[in-house]
Design a protein around this motif. Structure first.
Motif, PDB file in Angstrom:
ATOM      1  N   ASP A   1       0.819  -1.216   0.000  1.00 32.11           N
ATOM      2  CA  ASP A   1       0.000   0.000   0.000  1.00 32.11           C
ATOM      3  C   ASP A   1       0.853   1.266   0.000  1.00 32.11           C
ATOM      4  O   ASP A   1       0.445   2.309   0.532  1.00 32.11           O
ATOM      5  N   ASP A   2       2.034   1.178  -0.616  1.00 33.61           N
ATOM      6  CA  ASP A   2       2.980   2.301  -0.617  1.00 33.61           C
ATOM      7  C   ASP A   2       3.045   2.918  -2.014  1.00 33.61           C
ATOM      8  O   ASP A   2       3.243   2.217  -3.013  1.00 33.61           O
ATOM      9  N   ARG A   3       2.905   4.227  -2.088  1.00 39.03           N
ATOM     10  CA  ARG A   3       2.847   4.940  -3.362  1.00 39.03           C
ATOM     11  C   ARG A   3       4.133   4.779  -4.176  1.00 39.03           C
ATOM     12  O   ARG A   3       4.092   4.481  -5.372  1.00 39.03           O
ATOM     13  N   GLN A   4       5.294   4.960  -3.548  1.00 41.33           N
ATOM     14  CA  GLN A   4       6.551   4.874  -4.271  1.00 41.33           C
ATOM     15  C   GLN A   4       6.832   3.449  -4.734  1.00 41.33           C
ATOM     16  O   GLN A   4       7.276   3.221  -5.867  1.00 41.33           O
ATOM     17  N   ARG A   5       6.559   2.489  -3.867  1.00 45.30           N
ATOM     18  CA  ARG A   5       6.767   1.093  -4.254  1.00 45.30           C
ATOM     19  C   ARG A   5       5.828   0.705  -5.397  1.00 45.30           C
ATOM     20  O   ARG A   5       6.221  -0.032  -6.306  1.00 45.30           O
ATOM     21  N   ALA A   6       4.608   1.218  -5.365  1.00 46.18           N
ATOM     22  CA  ALA A   6       3.664   0.945  -6.442  1.00 46.18           C
ATOM     23  C   ALA A   6       4.181   1.503  -7.765  1.00 46.18           C
ATOM     24  O   ALA A   6       4.077   0.850  -8.819  1.00 46.18           O
ATOM     25  N   PHE A   7       4.734   2.700  -7.725  1.00 45.21           N
ATOM     26  CA  PHE A   7       5.298   3.311  -8.933  1.00 45.21           C
ATOM     27  C   PHE A   7       6.434   2.465  -9.496  1.00 45.21           C
ATOM     28  O   PHE A   7       6.487   2.163 -10.697  1.00 45.21           O
ATOM     29  N   GLU A   8       7.357   2.077  -8.628  1.00 44.68           N
ATOM     30  CA  GLU A   8       8.524   1.313  -9.085  1.00 44.68           C
ATOM     31  C   GLU A   8       8.130  -0.056  -9.631  1.00 44.68           C
ATOM     32  O   GLU A   8       8.645  -0.503 -10.667  1.00 44.68           O
ATOM     33  N   GLU A   9       7.213  -0.733  -8.952  1.00 42.39           N
ATOM     34  CA  GLU A   9       6.782  -2.054  -9.407  1.00 42.39           C
ATOM     35  C   GLU A   9       6.042  -1.967 -10.742  1.00 42.39           C
ATOM     36  O   GLU A   9       6.197  -2.824 -11.617  1.00 42.39           O
ATOM     37  N   THR A  10       5.237  -0.930 -10.918  1.00 41.60           N
ATOM     38  CA  THR A  10       4.498  -0.767 -12.166  1.00 41.60           C
ATOM     39  C   THR A  10       5.437  -0.444 -13.320  1.00 41.60           C
ATOM     40  O   THR A  10       5.286  -0.991 -14.430  1.00 41.60           O
ATOM     41  N   ALA A  11       6.394   0.440 -13.077  1.00 37.42           N
ATOM     42  CA  ALA A  11       7.359   0.782 -14.124  1.00 37.42           C
ATOM     43  C   ALA A  11       8.130  -0.457 -14.577  1.00 37.42           C
ATOM     44  O   ALA A  11       8.323  -0.681 -15.783  1.00 37.42           O
ATOM     45  N   ALA A  12       8.546  -1.284 -13.621  1.00 35.04           N
ATOM     46  CA  ALA A  12       9.261  -2.517 -13.958  1.00 35.04           C
ATOM     47  C   ALA A  12       8.347  -3.500 -14.689  1.00 35.04           C
ATOM     48  O   ALA A  12       8.767  -4.182 -15.636  1.00 35.04           O
ATOM     49  N   LEU A  13       7.087  -3.577 -14.262  1.00 33.07           N
ATOM     50  CA  LEU A  13       6.121  -4.473 -14.905  1.00 33.07           C
ATOM     51  C   LEU A  13       5.925  -4.105 -16.366  1.00 33.07           C
ATOM     52  O   LEU A  13       5.898  -4.985 -17.247  1.00 33.07           O
ATOM     53  N   LEU A  14       5.797  -2.826 -16.673  1.00 32.18           N
ATOM     54  CA  LEU A  14       5.567  -2.384 -18.042  1.00 32.18           C
ATOM     55  C   LEU A  14       6.772  -2.649 -18.943  1.00 32.18           C
ATOM     56  O   LEU A  14       6.615  -2.885 -20.144  1.00 32.18           O
TER      57      LEU A  14
ATOM     58  N   ILE B   1      -5.676  -4.312  -6.064  1.00 29.94           N
ATOM     59  CA  ILE B   1      -6.536  -4.826  -5.005  1.00 29.94           C
ATOM     60  C   ILE B   1      -6.612  -3.868  -3.816  1.00 29.94           C
ATOM     61  O   ILE B   1      -7.649  -3.760  -3.163  1.00 29.94           O
ATOM     62  N   GLY B   2      -5.508  -3.182  -3.523  1.00 28.23           N
ATOM     63  CA  GLY B   2      -5.456  -2.325  -2.344  1.00 28.23           C
ATOM     64  C   GLY B   2      -5.182  -0.875  -2.679  1.00 28.23           C
ATOM     65  O   GLY B   2      -5.745  -0.309  -3.620  1.00 28.23           O
ATOM     66  N   ALA B   3      -4.288  -0.241  -1.907  1.00 31.63           N
ATOM     67  CA  ALA B   3      -3.929   1.155  -2.127  1.00 31.63           C
ATOM     68  C   ALA B   3      -2.727   1.224  -3.072  1.00 31.63           C
ATOM     69  O   ALA B   3      -2.258   0.214  -3.577  1.00 31.63           O
ATOM     70  N   GLY B   4      -2.234   2.448  -3.296  1.00 33.66           N
ATOM     71  CA  GLY B   4      -1.106   2.637  -4.208  1.00 33.66           C
ATOM     72  C   GLY B   4      -1.518   3.053  -5.600  1.00 33.66           C
ATOM     73  O   GLY B   4      -0.701   3.047  -6.526  1.00 33.66           O
ATOM     74  N   ASN B   5      -2.790   3.439  -5.790  1.00 40.27           N
ATOM     75  CA  ASN B   5      -3.249   3.847  -7.113  1.00 40.27           C
ATOM     76  C   ASN B   5      -2.452   5.021  -7.676  1.00 40.27           C
ATOM     77  O   ASN B   5      -2.218   5.101  -8.882  1.00 40.27           O
ATOM     78  N   ALA B   6      -2.037   5.930  -6.786  1.00 38.98           N
ATOM     79  CA  ALA B   6      -1.292   7.106  -7.241  1.00 38.98           C
ATOM     80  C   ALA B   6       0.004   6.712  -7.925  1.00 38.98           C
ATOM     81  O   ALA B   6       0.359   7.245  -8.989  1.00 38.98           O
ATOM     82  N   GLY B   7       0.731   5.745  -7.341  1.00 43.03           N
ATOM     83  CA  GLY B   7       1.985   5.308  -7.948  1.00 43.03           C
ATOM     84  C   GLY B   7       1.772   4.554  -9.242  1.00 43.03           C
ATOM     85  O   GLY B   7       2.529   4.721 -10.210  1.00 43.03           O
ATOM     86  N   ILE B   8       0.750   3.712  -9.298  1.00 39.15           N
ATOM     87  CA  ILE B   8       0.456   2.956 -10.523  1.00 39.15           C
ATOM     88  C   ILE B   8       0.073   3.911 -11.643  1.00 39.15           C
ATOM     89  O   ILE B   8       0.561   3.803 -12.774  1.00 39.15           O
ATOM     90  N   GLY B   9      -0.818   4.860 -11.330  1.00 37.11           N
ATOM     91  CA  GLY B   9      -1.244   5.821 -12.346  1.00 37.11           C
ATOM     92  C   GLY B   9      -0.100   6.665 -12.863  1.00 37.11           C
ATOM     93  O   GLY B   9       0.009   6.919 -14.076  1.00 37.11           O
ATOM     94  N   GLN B  10       0.786   7.092 -11.973  1.00 38.11           N
ATOM     95  CA  GLN B  10       1.937   7.895 -12.384  1.00 38.11           C
ATOM     96  C   GLN B  10       2.832   7.104 -13.330  1.00 38.11           C
ATOM     97  O   GLN B  10       3.297   7.624 -14.354  1.00 38.11           O
ATOM     98  N   ALA B  11       3.086   5.848 -13.009  1.00 31.54           N
ATOM     99  CA  ALA B  11       3.938   5.008 -13.862  1.00 31.54           C
ATOM    100  C   ALA B  11       3.299   4.798 -15.228  1.00 31.54           C
ATOM    101  O   ALA B  11       3.992   4.828 -16.258  1.00 31.54           O
ATOM    102  N   LEU B  12       1.991   4.575 -15.268  1.00 34.46           N
ATOM    103  CA  LEU B  12       1.298   4.415 -16.553  1.00 34.46           C
ATOM    104  C   LEU B  12       1.418   5.676 -17.396  1.00 34.46           C
ATOM    105  O   LEU B  12       1.663   5.612 -18.611  1.00 34.46           O
ATOM    106  N   GLN B  13       1.255   6.834 -16.771  1.00 34.31           N
ATOM    107  CA  GLN B  13       1.344   8.096 -17.496  1.00 34.31           C
ATOM    108  C   GLN B  13       2.749   8.337 -18.037  1.00 34.31           C
ATOM    109  O   GLN B  13       2.922   8.695 -19.211  1.00 34.31           O
ATOM    110  N   GLU B  14       3.758   8.128 -17.197  1.00 32.40           N
ATOM    111  CA  GLU B  14       5.133   8.406 -17.612  1.00 32.40           C
ATOM    112  C   GLU B  14       5.609   7.451 -18.699  1.00 32.40           C
ATOM    113  O   GLU B  14       6.448   7.816 -19.530  1.00 32.40           O
ATOM    114  N   ALA B  15       5.071   6.220 -18.702  1.00 30.17           N
ATOM    115  CA  ALA B  15       5.466   5.244 -19.723  1.00 30.17           C
ATOM    116  C   ALA B  15       4.620   5.344 -20.980  1.00 30.17           C
ATOM    117  O   ALA B  15       4.879   4.631 -21.955  1.00 30.17           O
ATOM    118  N   GLY B  16       3.611   6.218 -20.974  1.00 31.49           N
ATOM    119  CA  GLY B  16       2.763   6.381 -22.144  1.00 31.49           C
ATOM    120  C   GLY B  16       1.712   5.299 -22.306  1.00 31.49           C
ATOM    121  O   GLY B  16       1.198   5.084 -23.408  1.00 31.49           O
TER     122      GLY B  16
END
Length: 339
Positions: free
Chosen positions: A228-241, A253-268
């Motif tokens: 449920d950590d914003r920064q960890r969510a960002f890093e995991e999403t960037a690596a996933l993409l 499933i839980g929190a961390g939407n801010a980090g996931i959304g940021q990673a999606l935006q930055e990766a296009g």
């Protein structure tokens, strides 16, 4: 020392389950037995006779809530609602304890520390042996416990305040499958705060079941715990993409939407990956408006705070109460409600 449910059960010659049903005005108990239990509870000082309530009317009810610390906006909103609603009522003394959210030992120590100081406890708890044992000890001392957001079974809790998490997971799977539509095999990924939360485990289970039942063309390629950590969510999403540039969908499933959304935006990928998550906050509202998120499954923290406070306060005072559970609500860009 305050009497416990076990003391009442032993004195009245019934089970603790029967005592629990009587004190919470549940059905399934004969009137004769109900009166015997109530009389015993009054004799032992567990509840106050109606004609004596006036003498203690001004004594505040001490309630404690144990919630995880961190960047989880929903938990912050829930905490705010608990404090605000308690402050608007007379006779309530509410204390909130923020602890390291994914450390069961810290949670167990906090619960142990409340013995002898509190009259009721609400907790968002990990399903872990040390936590369950701490809850059993606290309940045995006569303190009613309410689980919030994520339930724990096989512990003597007063009740659970929250949504049906398995149904929420099924709903997320149905939404993601319908939004992606039928086609060739496509990849989707899951993020969870921690599967040590029964609620997150139930959401994953419900999600996977509906995907297997109705959307066999979707393949879950990864499940990552992001605490449920914003920064960890960002890093995991960037690596996933980077690992899966052909990813089609994400369910958080839980929190961390801010980090996931940021990673999606930055990766296009914000407009090409279908993104479904939980809880309407200012951030997820913005993501819905700009198309980064496609659907949000919401549970209202105001309702959960109201029900938890009412359940605990009325139980402490020996009063009857009716539980009104929060409802699941699916929010899209076109039906965003006012906060």
């Amino acid at each position: 020392m305050r009497s416990t449910l076990m003391d009442i059960a032993r004195e009245a010659g019934v089970s603790t389950a029967t005592v629990d049903r009587v004190l919470n005005n549940r059905e399934g108990v004969r009137e004769r037995t109900r009166q015997a239990v109530l009389e015993t509870a009054r004799k032992l000082g567990y509840v106050t006779p109606p004609d004596e309530e006036g003498g203690n009317a001004n004594a505040p009810v001490r309630l404690d809530f144990v919630l995880p610390a961190g960047t989880n906006t929903f938990i912050a909103n829930l905490l705010d609602q608990l404090v605000t609603q308690a402050g608007a009522q007379d006779g309530m003394d509410v204390h909130v304890h923020s602890i390291e959210g994914f450390n069961p030992d810290s949670l167990a120590r906090q619960l142990d520390a409340l013995t002898g100081t509190t009259q009721g406890v609400g907790v968002l708890a990990l399903d872990h042996p040390t936590v369950r044992e701490a809850m059993r000890k606290l309940a045995a001392s006569g303190v009613p416990i309410v689980t919030l957001v994520s339930d724990i079974l096989h512990v003597p809790r007063l009740g659970y305040v929250g949504i049906d998490n398995r149904a929420a997971g099924r709903l997320a799977g149905y939404l993601l499958g319908r939004l992606l539509g039928k086609g060739a095999k496509r990849k989707i990924a899951l993020f969870a705060g921690s599967l040590s939360y029964r609620g997150h485990e139930e959401r994953e289970m419900g999600f996977r079941h509906v995907i297997a039942e109705e959307f066999q063309d979707l393949e879950v390629v990864e499940l990552r715990e992001i605490r449920d950590d914003r920064q960890r969510a960002f890093e995991e999403t960037a690596a996933l993409l980077k690992r899966h540039p052909d990813l089609s969908g994400i369910y958080n499933i839980g929190a961390g939407n801010a980090g996931i959304g940021q990673a999606l935006q930055e990766a296009g990928f914000a407009q090409s990956v279908i993104f479904v998550g939980h809880e309407l906050t200012e951030r997820t509202k913005r993501f819905l408006l700009d198309g980064t998120m496609d659907a949000v499954i919401d549970q209202n923290p105001r309702v959960e705070a109201r029900e938890a406070l009412a359940m605990l306060k009325n139980t402490v005072l020996g009063r009857r109460f009716d539980y009104h559970p929060p409802r699941l609500q699916v929010i899209f860009r076109e039906n965003i409600p006012e906060f």
